[in-house]
Design an enzyme around this catalytic site. Structure first.
Site, PDB file in Angstrom:
ATOM      1  N   ARG A 225      23.244   2.388   3.584  1.00 47.39           N
ATOM      2  CA  ARG A 225      23.719   1.496   2.522  1.00 47.39           C
ATOM      3  C   ARG A 225      24.858   0.629   3.045  1.00 47.39           C
ATOM      4  O   ARG A 225      24.925  -0.566   2.766  1.00 47.39           O
ATOM      5  CB  ARG A 225      24.205   2.325   1.331  1.00 47.39           C
ATOM      6  CG  ARG A 225      23.073   2.902   0.517  1.00 47.39           C
ATOM      7  CD  ARG A 225      23.578   3.409  -0.830  1.00 47.39           C
ATOM      8  NE  ARG A 225      23.864   4.832  -0.816  1.00 47.39           N
ATOM      9  CZ  ARG A 225      22.968   5.778  -1.113  1.00 47.39           C
ATOM     10  NH1 ARG A 225      21.747   5.441  -1.431  1.00 47.39           N
ATOM     11  NH2 ARG A 225      23.301   7.045  -1.101  1.00 47.39           N
ATOM     12  N   PHE A 241      12.557  -0.453  -5.329  1.00 37.92           N
ATOM     13  CA  PHE A 241      12.639   1.015  -5.409  1.00 37.92           C
ATOM     14  C   PHE A 241      14.121   1.394  -5.504  1.00 37.92           C
ATOM     15  O   PHE A 241      14.624   2.190  -4.724  1.00 37.92           O
ATOM     16  CB  PHE A 241      11.996   1.687  -4.190  1.00 37.92           C
ATOM     17  CG  PHE A 241      10.567   1.273  -3.936  1.00 37.92           C
ATOM     18  CD1 PHE A 241       9.519   1.860  -4.636  1.00 37.92           C
ATOM     19  CD2 PHE A 241      10.273   0.283  -3.000  1.00 37.92           C
ATOM     20  CE1 PHE A 241       8.198   1.476  -4.396  1.00 37.92           C
ATOM     21  CE2 PHE A 241       8.958  -0.104  -2.755  1.00 37.92           C
ATOM     22  CZ  PHE A 241       7.916   0.497  -3.447  1.00 37.92           C
ATOM     23  N   ASP A 263      12.525  -1.102 -10.227  1.00 33.79           N
ATOM     24  CA  ASP A 263      12.061   0.282 -10.150  1.00 33.79           C
ATOM     25  C   ASP A 263      11.096   0.519 -11.305  1.00 33.79           C
ATOM     26  O   ASP A 263      11.157  -0.153 -12.326  1.00 33.79           O
ATOM     27  CB  ASP A 263      13.255   1.257 -10.253  1.00 33.79           C
ATOM     28  CG  ASP A 263      12.925   2.653  -9.718  1.00 33.79           C
ATOM     29  OD1 ASP A 263      13.336   2.969  -8.589  1.00 33.79           O
ATOM     30  OD2 ASP A 263      12.221   3.420 -10.421  1.00 33.79           O
ATOM     31  N   SER A 264      10.214   1.488 -11.131  1.00 37.58           N
ATOM     32  CA  SER A 264       9.265   1.788 -12.205  1.00 37.58           C
ATOM     33  C   SER A 264       9.885   2.675 -13.284  1.00 37.58           C
ATOM     34  O   SER A 264       9.308   2.844 -14.351  1.00 37.58           O
ATOM     35  CB  SER A 264       8.022   2.466 -11.628  1.00 37.58           C
ATOM     36  OG  SER A 264       8.406   3.587 -10.863  1.00 37.58           O
ATOM     37  N   ASP A 315      12.821   0.682  -0.282  1.00 33.67           N
ATOM     38  CA  ASP A 315      13.097   2.111  -0.044  1.00 33.67           C
ATOM     39  C   ASP A 315      12.168   2.949  -0.913  1.00 33.67           C
ATOM     40  O   ASP A 315      12.603   3.595  -1.864  1.00 33.67           O
ATOM     41  CB  ASP A 315      14.573   2.415  -0.349  1.00 33.67           C
ATOM     42  CG  ASP A 315      14.943   3.856  -0.035  1.00 33.67           C
ATOM     43  OD1 ASP A 315      14.229   4.505   0.757  1.00 33.67           O
ATOM     44  OD2 ASP A 315      15.950   4.341  -0.603  1.00 33.67           O
ATOM     45  N   CYS A 355      10.345   7.364   4.184  1.00 34.26           N
ATOM     46  CA  CYS A 355      10.886   8.729   4.221  1.00 34.26           C
ATOM     47  C   CYS A 355       9.761   9.754   4.368  1.00 34.26           C
ATOM     48  O   CYS A 355       9.957  10.936   4.107  1.00 34.26           O
ATOM     49  CB  CYS A 355      11.737   9.013   2.998  1.00 34.26           C
ATOM     50  SG  CYS A 355      10.857   8.905   1.449  1.00 34.26           S
TER      51      CYS A 355
HETATM   52  N1  SAH Z   1      16.910   3.414  -2.850  1.00 39.41           N
HETATM   53  C1  SAH Z   1      17.208   4.497  -3.766  1.00 39.41           C
HETATM   54  C2  SAH Z   1      16.224   5.643  -3.656  1.00 39.41           C
HETATM   55  C3  SAH Z   1      14.792   5.280  -3.943  1.00 39.41           C
HETATM   56  S1  SAH Z   1      13.819   6.641  -4.457  1.00 39.41           S
HETATM   57  C4  SAH Z   1      18.637   4.952  -3.538  1.00 39.41           C
HETATM   58  O1  SAH Z   1      19.252   4.573  -2.524  1.00 39.41           O
HETATM   59  O2  SAH Z   1      19.163   5.701  -4.356  1.00 39.41           O
HETATM   60  C5  SAH Z   1      12.307   5.893  -4.855  1.00 39.41           C
HETATM   61  C6  SAH Z   1      12.274   5.194  -6.199  1.00 39.41           C
HETATM   62  O3  SAH Z   1      11.033   4.494  -6.275  1.00 39.41           O
HETATM   63  C7  SAH Z   1      12.314   6.062  -7.451  1.00 39.41           C
HETATM   64  O4  SAH Z   1      13.399   5.663  -8.248  1.00 39.41           O
HETATM   65  C8  SAH Z   1      10.985   5.783  -8.183  1.00 39.41           C
HETATM   66  O5  SAH Z   1      11.143   5.689  -9.588  1.00 39.41           O
HETATM   67  C9  SAH Z   1      10.592   4.450  -7.630  1.00 39.41           C
HETATM   68  N2  SAH Z   1       9.154   4.119  -7.572  1.00 39.41           N
HETATM   69  C10 SAH Z   1       8.132   4.880  -7.143  1.00 39.41           C
HETATM   70  N3  SAH Z   1       6.977   4.177  -7.121  1.00 39.41           N
HETATM   71  C11 SAH Z   1       7.282   2.930  -7.543  1.00 39.41           C
HETATM   72  C12 SAH Z   1       6.531   1.726  -7.710  1.00 39.41           C
HETATM   73  N4  SAH Z   1       5.230   1.684  -7.408  1.00 39.41           N
HETATM   74  N5  SAH Z   1       7.171   0.641  -8.147  1.00 39.41           N
HETATM   75  C13 SAH Z   1       8.478   0.685  -8.442  1.00 39.41           C
HETATM   76  N6  SAH Z   1       9.257   1.766  -8.281  1.00 39.41           N
HETATM   77  C14 SAH Z   1       8.660   2.881  -7.832  1.00 39.41           C
END
Ligand code: SAH
Length: 411
Positions: A225, A241, A263-264, A315, A355
């Site tokens: 970050r 994400f 995010d979803s 991410d 990941c």
């Molecule tokens: N970057 C974040 C962690 C991401 S975790 C951080 O630093 O804290 C992955 C995230 O992706 C989750 O919040 C999940 O809700 C979201 N997600 C999963 N599939 C998705 C999709 N198809 N579209 C949008 N968001 C999604």
């Protein structure tokens, strides 16, 4: 453990039958310290030792190699914890392991009070992860032997850290492979009344370790970050994400012009907004939170009139949980990276992660290469990123490496 005869299979003594005997020629990784023994390497399992017990492992000639936790129900039938023959696996042993792991994170304490204190095999404690969030600990248990002693471990952790409580949030997928069912709840001390405030690199975040559907905080991205924020000053940033917006908080702190969290999960986006406010950021003027599917929205944004970004962060969650999902996962990674590269202007920055432990850093780079070819964009790699220091990788256990990322410039 006494030396075993070659014919012990046909005529085992009671004592000898309690050891796991490897097939000829399968002892090298064990000798070198790799903690996993798959069923394919095993000539003979103990007769009486129950699953979850600690058993000795010998080579095919009966020479003692190591000691580990047995579970016949798992593909990984033994997870090794000790290579010292006279070392007892008792409370002192676990206390020593916990202390070594906790002390190894001391240097990070100045940076954050959200730390992974124990990272399973990498810290010599297969199946156990412990995360610290300020005064609370979150424990995840993925192996039967650890499950059997989780209350003892929680009590030890309370004493070693001064934590106010230990909450269990065990990952179900991991537990199923060991024949364990879902487990959540308070293991020791008291539960927090609500979300917990943590700090990281001068920023503050709310973390809901008890109530939230998705819980916790991605501390493995801490250093990434900070590195990413360095590319965000004066820029329009898409945090795809986003989860609870941690990358966004860092980006605005570094002087980003505007940040879009995508995010979803509505709950995650609500928490993202709360986190921006917690850090005194201009939520209305400098951010927006969009709920939706990254795959679809990136595609939609190729239309005229769509928002423009200088920096795109990708991410995603783990796409590949097993080999069977690999092909689809790689297609997924390629797709979002290709869409992101389409959207970026010359000079733009792509920060992209995977990941999935099964996707190696080399393979991930190849996927991003494929995405660049298909998008018809010239791309340079500026930085290679990994999981942060509280998620170390034991040199004997390269499987511990799972998070990898690239910071790329589009020409
Ligand atoms: N970057 C974040 C962690 C991401 S975790 C951080 O630093 O804290 C992955 C995230 O992706 C989750 O919040 C999940 O809700 C979201 N997600 C999963 N599939 C998705 C999709 N198809 N579209 C949008 N968001 C999604």
């Amino acid at each position: 453990m006494s030396r075993q005869n070659r014919d012990q299979k046909s005529n085992p003594t009671a004592h000898e039958s309690e050891a796991v005997v490897l097939k000829p020629g399968r002892e090298k990784p064990v000798r070198q310290g790799h903690p996993w023994i798959f069923s394919g390497a095993i000539a003979q399992l103990p007769h009486d030792a129950p699953n979850g017990a600690f058993v000795d492992v010998t080579d095919s000639d009966g020479r003692w190699l190591a000691r580990g936790m047995l579970n016949r129900r798992s593909q990984i039938q033994v997870r090794l914890v000790s290579w010292v023959q006279d070392e007892a696996i008792d409370d002192d042993f676990w206390r020593g392991r916990l202390l070594r792991a906790i002390n190894g994170r001391r240097a990070l304490e100045a940076e954050s009070n959200a730390l992974r204190l124990v990272f399973a095999e990498s810290d010599g404690m297969p199946g156990l992860t412990v995360d610290r969030y300020a005064d609370w600990l979150v424990l995840q248990v993925g192996t039967l032997a650890m499950d059997n002693r989780k209350h003892d471990l929680a009590a030890m952790l309370m004493a070693l850290t001064g934590a106010r409580g230990v909450i269990e949030r065990s990952d179900l997928a991991l537990r199923r492979q060991e024949g364990l069912s879902e487990a959540q709840g308070l293991l020791a001390g008291i539960a927090p009344a609500g979300p917990i405030e943590i700090h990281e690199g001068g920023q503050r975040f709310w973390v809901d370790i008890v109530g939230g559907q998705k819980t916790g905080f991605y501390m493995d991205q801490r250093a990434n970050r900070r590195r990413t924020a360095a590319y965000c000053t004066g820029k329009r940033v898409l945090n795809a994400f986003s989860y609870t917006g941690a990358f966004a908080v860092y980006a605005l702190e570094a002087g980003a012009e505007f940040v879009t969290n995508l995010d979803s999960s509505y709950e995650a986006l609500e928490m993202a907004e709360t986190n921006l406010r917690l850090n005194d950021m201009d939520v209305e003027g400098q951010s927006e939170q969009i709920a939706g599917d990254v795959f679809e929205i990136l595609r939609d944004w190729r239309e005229p009139g769509a928002p423009r970004f200088d920096v795109i962060i990708l991410d995603p969650p783990k796409f590949a949980h097993n080999q069977a999902q690999m092909e689809k996962a790689l297609r997924g990674y390629k797709d979002i990276n290709m869409q992101a590269l389409h959207l970026l202007p010359p000079g733009g920055t792509l920060v992209t992660f995977s990941c999935s432990g099964l996707v190696s850093a080399d393979l991930f780079q190849k996927v991003v290469f494929g995405a660049a070819v298909d998008a018809g964009r010239d791309v340079q790699i500026l930085e290679w990123l990994r999981q942060d220091r509280d998620h170390p990788v034991a040199i004997t256990f390269p499987e511990g490496e799972y998070l990898k990322g690239l910071i790329c410039r589009v020409l």
